[in-house]
Structure formats: structure tokens, C-alpha cells
Scaffold this motif. Structure first.
Motif, mmCIF file in Angstrom:
data_model
loop_
_atom_site.group_PDB
_atom_site.id
_atom_site.type_symbol
_atom_site.label_atom_id
_atom_site.label_comp_id
_atom_site.label_asym_id
_atom_site.label_seq_id
_atom_site.Cartn_x
_atom_site.Cartn_y
_atom_site.Cartn_z
ATOM 1 N N PRO A 3 -7.193 -0.203 6.545
ATOM 2 C CA PRO A 3 -7.439 0.714 5.418
ATOM 3 C C PRO A 3 -6.448 0.507 4.276
ATOM 4 O O PRO A 3 -5.377 -0.075 4.455
ATOM 5 C CB PRO A 3 -7.269 2.096 6.034
ATOM 6 N N LYS A 4 -6.825 1.021 3.105
ATOM 7 C CA LYS A 4 -5.971 0.903 1.925
ATOM 8 C C LYS A 4 -4.676 1.681 2.112
ATOM 9 O O LYS A 4 -4.685 2.799 2.623
ATOM 10 C CB LYS A 4 -6.698 1.490 0.708
ATOM 11 N N PRO A 5 -3.550 1.110 1.662
ATOM 12 C CA PRO A 5 -2.293 1.870 1.662
ATOM 13 C C PRO A 5 -2.431 3.109 0.778
ATOM 14 O O PRO A 5 -3.250 3.152 -0.137
ATOM 15 C CB PRO A 5 -1.277 0.893 1.068
ATOM 16 N N GLY A 119 -5.272 2.858 20.126
ATOM 17 C CA GLY A 119 -6.363 1.886 20.113
ATOM 18 C C GLY A 119 -7.486 2.249 19.161
ATOM 19 O O GLY A 119 -7.265 2.710 18.043
ATOM 20 N N ARG A 120 -8.717 2.042 19.652
ATOM 21 C CA ARG A 120 -9.892 2.286 18.819
ATOM 22 C C ARG A 120 -9.994 3.762 18.400
ATOM 23 O O ARG A 120 -10.387 4.075 17.286
ATOM 24 C CB ARG A 120 -11.142 1.854 19.564
ATOM 25 N N PHE A 121 -9.611 4.678 19.298
ATOM 26 C CA PHE A 121 -9.638 6.104 18.953
ATOM 27 C C PHE A 121 -8.686 6.387 17.789
ATOM 28 O O PHE A 121 -9.014 7.157 16.884
ATOM 29 C CB PHE A 121 -9.284 6.971 20.166
ATOM 30 N N GLY A 122 -7.495 5.770 17.801
ATOM 31 C CA GLY A 122 -6.541 5.956 16.715
ATOM 32 C C GLY A 122 -7.080 5.447 15.391
ATOM 33 O O GLY A 122 -6.885 6.079 14.343
ATOM 34 N N THR A 123 -7.761 4.319 15.439
ATOM 35 C CA THR A 123 -8.367 3.760 14.224
ATOM 36 C C THR A 123 -9.416 4.715 13.667
ATOM 37 O O THR A 123 -9.476 4.964 12.459
ATOM 38 C CB THR A 123 -8.995 2.389 14.520
ATOM 39 N N LEU A 124 -10.226 5.283 14.548
ATOM 40 C CA LEU A 124 -11.254 6.234 14.112
ATOM 41 C C LEU A 124 -10.627 7.541 13.620
ATOM 42 O O LEU A 124 -11.062 8.109 12.613
ATOM 43 C CB LEU A 124 -12.237 6.515 15.253
ATOM 44 N N ALA A 125 -9.598 8.025 14.329
ATOM 45 C CA ALA A 125 -8.926 9.258 13.913
ATOM 46 C C ALA A 125 -8.305 9.089 12.533
ATOM 47 O O ALA A 125 -8.270 10.035 11.736
ATOM 48 C CB ALA A 125 -7.866 9.656 14.936
ATOM 49 N N ASP A 126 -7.825 7.884 12.235
ATOM 50 C CA ASP A 126 -7.184 7.637 10.946
ATOM 51 C C ASP A 126 -8.175 7.711 9.787
ATOM 52 O O ASP A 126 -7.783 7.979 8.648
ATOM 53 C CB ASP A 126 -6.464 6.286 10.953
ATOM 54 N N VAL A 127 -9.440 7.508 10.054
ATOM 55 C CA VAL A 127 -10.457 7.635 8.998
ATOM 56 C C VAL A 127 -10.426 9.056 8.422
ATOM 57 O O VAL A 127 -10.562 9.250 7.215
ATOM 58 C CB VAL A 127 -11.862 7.278 9.538
ATOM 59 N N ALA A 128 -10.191 10.048 9.268
ATOM 60 C CA ALA A 128 -10.077 11.434 8.801
ATOM 61 C C ALA A 128 -8.651 11.761 8.379
ATOM 62 O O ALA A 128 -8.431 12.461 7.388
ATOM 63 C CB ALA A 128 -10.520 12.393 9.905
ATOM 64 N N ARG A 130 -6.007 9.792 7.271
ATOM 65 C CA ARG A 130 -5.421 9.124 6.097
ATOM 66 C C ARG A 130 -5.708 9.874 4.794
ATOM 67 O O ARG A 130 -4.786 10.103 4.005
ATOM 68 C CB ARG A 130 -5.889 7.673 6.033
ATOM 69 N N PRO A 131 -6.940 10.308 4.523
ATOM 70 C CA PRO A 131 -7.159 11.075 3.283
ATOM 71 C C PRO A 131 -6.403 12.406 3.281
ATOM 72 O O PRO A 131 -5.915 12.841 2.237
ATOM 73 C CB PRO A 131 -8.678 11.302 3.253
ATOM 74 N N ILE A 132 -6.295 13.037 4.435
ATOM 75 C CA ILE A 132 -5.547 14.298 4.525
ATOM 76 C C ILE A 132 -4.069 14.041 4.257
ATOM 77 O O ILE A 132 -3.417 14.783 3.528
ATOM 78 C CB ILE A 132 -5.761 14.968 5.902
ATOM 79 N N PHE A 133 -3.533 12.964 4.826
ATOM 80 C CA PHE A 133 -2.136 12.606 4.624
ATOM 81 C C PHE A 133 -1.872 12.284 3.152
ATOM 82 O O PHE A 133 -0.848 12.670 2.595
ATOM 83 C CB PHE A 133 -1.779 11.425 5.526
ATOM 84 N N GLY A 134 -2.807 11.591 2.507
ATOM 85 C CA GLY A 134 -2.685 11.311 1.074
ATOM 86 C C GLY A 134 -2.714 12.586 0.253
ATOM 87 O O GLY A 134 -1.925 12.759 -0.687
ATOM 88 N N TRP A 135 -3.628 13.513 0.607
ATOM 89 C CA TRP A 135 -3.696 14.796 -0.082
ATOM 90 C C TRP A 135 -2.394 15.571 0.100
ATOM 91 O O TRP A 135 -1.862 16.147 -0.856
ATOM 92 C CB TRP A 135 -4.879 15.624 0.445
ATOM 93 N N MET A 136 -1.851 15.608 1.330
ATOM 94 C CA MET A 136 -0.596 16.318 1.605
ATOM 95 C C MET A 136 0.546 15.750 0.758
ATOM 96 O O MET A 136 1.381 16.493 0.246
ATOM 97 C CB MET A 136 -0.232 16.219 3.091
ATOM 98 N N THR A 137 0.571 14.431 0.604
ATOM 99 C CA THR A 137 1.607 13.782 -0.198
ATOM 100 C C THR A 137 1.478 14.203 -1.659
ATOM 101 O O THR A 137 2.457 14.584 -2.298
ATOM 102 C CB THR A 137 1.516 12.252 -0.059
ATOM 103 N N ALA A 138 0.260 14.160 -2.201
ATOM 104 C CA ALA A 138 0.039 14.524 -3.600
ATOM 105 C C ALA A 138 0.343 16.004 -3.835
ATOM 106 O O ALA A 138 0.992 16.363 -4.825
ATOM 107 C CB ALA A 138 -1.401 14.197 -4.005
#
Length: 189
Positions: A3-5, A119-128, A130-138
Motif C-alpha cells: 500500500p501507499k505510504p 500474515g494475510r489477515f494483517g494485510t487485509l486488516a491494514d486495508v481498513a 491504514r486510512p484510519i491511521f492516516g486520519w488520526m495523524t491528520a
């Protein structure tokens, strides 16, 4: 495909020294940053961080280095972070803060990325996640902006006062969005 940084940029109308202090001092940093409940220095350049997720405490370690004075008037700070906590989705990552004086204030930028566990579950969990983490940062950057521009400490701000929408979330082309070279030389936690 990785995914994008994450990238967040805010214009903060304050003094460069004040912004540097509020971001580099762990006691001040944890007050405005929604992502952390604790940041504790260990030895020079090393720190421990913690956050609460759904009532559970998740911990990790980090290393950082800052360049306080650069010839072009900017400052940078780089960090690496990692967690062996099995509850942490984030296994390891790195990022930077860049402080660029402008006529209107300080252009405060972060860029960071991380690898997940589970593993694969972590990759899928990150789809949800990562945007939340980006929002929290902003949201946190805007909370810091309000503190420095108005003097209203984070604890006295309404949760609705900061807005992630006030921050740029897409990385521009050019050097302002790129990680500093110092990041490559920084040791892992």
C-alpha cells in the motif's frame, strides 16, 4: 502490492522553535497525538511508545534522530519504530517529519510507512487500518495547529475542533514529500 505510504501536511502559523519543541519533547508530543498514550525516552535517540486500542495496551520501541539546523532553514527528524507486541498490527516501520518555514508559517510534513504482522489477515486488516491511521495523524496535526496558533491546549479543545480535512493527505512530487537521506542511516530499534 504494498500500500501507499502515509503522508500528512499542515500549515501551522507559529515559530519554528515552538513547533520543534512540541513535536520533539515526548511530554508535549503525547498530549496532541491521538496515536499515542505514552512516549517515554529510554537512552539517547531511543524511546518506548504505547497506545490503547479497544482498551488493550499495545507497545513498541523506536529510534529517532533530528537535524536541528539545516542550511536551507528547514529541519528534519527521522524515526524507525517496531513492535514485538503480538497485539500490534504494525511490525516495523519508518518515517520522517519535515519543518519548512514559509511566509505564512511552518509547513509541517510527515511521511511514514510500515509492515504488518499476522500474515494475510494483517494485510487485509491494514486495508481498513491504514486510512484510519492516516486520519488520526491528520486530526492530530490539526490539534497541534490549534494549540500553537490559539494557545488552547489539547485537553481543553472540543473533539470536534480539530479536522483532518484541513491537512493535505496526498504526497506532492519533489523533495518535500520524499524521505530525508538521514533515514537510511538510522539504526533499527
Amino acid at each position: 502490492m504494498h500500500p501507499k505510504p502515509l503522508y500528512v501536511e499542515a500549515l501551522i502559523r507559529t515559530d519554528l522553535d515552538a513547533l520543534w519543541q512540541h513535536t520533539q519533547d515526548p511530554a508535549l508530543h503525547r498530549r496532541w497525538d491521538l496515536r499515542f498514550t505514552d512516549i517515554a525516552p529510554l537512552t539517547a535517540g531511543r524511546f518506548r511508545y504505547a497506545t490503547k486500542v479497544l482498551g488493550l495496551r499495545v507497545t513498541g520501541l523506536g529510534t529517532h534522530s533530528g537535524e536541528r539546523f539545516r542550511p536551507d532553514g528547514t529541519r528534519t527528524s527521522v524515526l524507525r519504530f517496531a513492535s514485538t507486541d503480538p497485539l500490534s498490527l504494525i511490525r516495523a516501520g519508518s518515517g520522517f517529519w519535515r519543518y519548512t518555514p514559509t511566509d505564512d508559517g511552518i509547513r509541517f510534513i510527515t511521511g511514514f510507512d510500515y509492515d504488518t504482522r499476522w500474515g494475510r489477515f494483517g494485510t487485509l486488516a491494514d486495508v481498513a487500518f491504514r486510512p484510519i491511521f492516516g486520519w488520526m495523524t491528520a486530526w492530530s496535526f490539526d490539534r497541534l495547529r490549534i494549540w500553537l496558533e490559539t494557545g488552547t491546549p489539547p485537553e481543553r479543545q472540543s473533539p470536534l475542533a480539530p479536522s483532518a480535512a484541513r491537512c493535505r493527505r496526498s504526497r506532492p512530487t519533489g523533495r518535500h514529500g520524499a524521505a530525508p537521506r538521514a533515514l537510511a542511516a538510522l539504526e533499527r530499534p
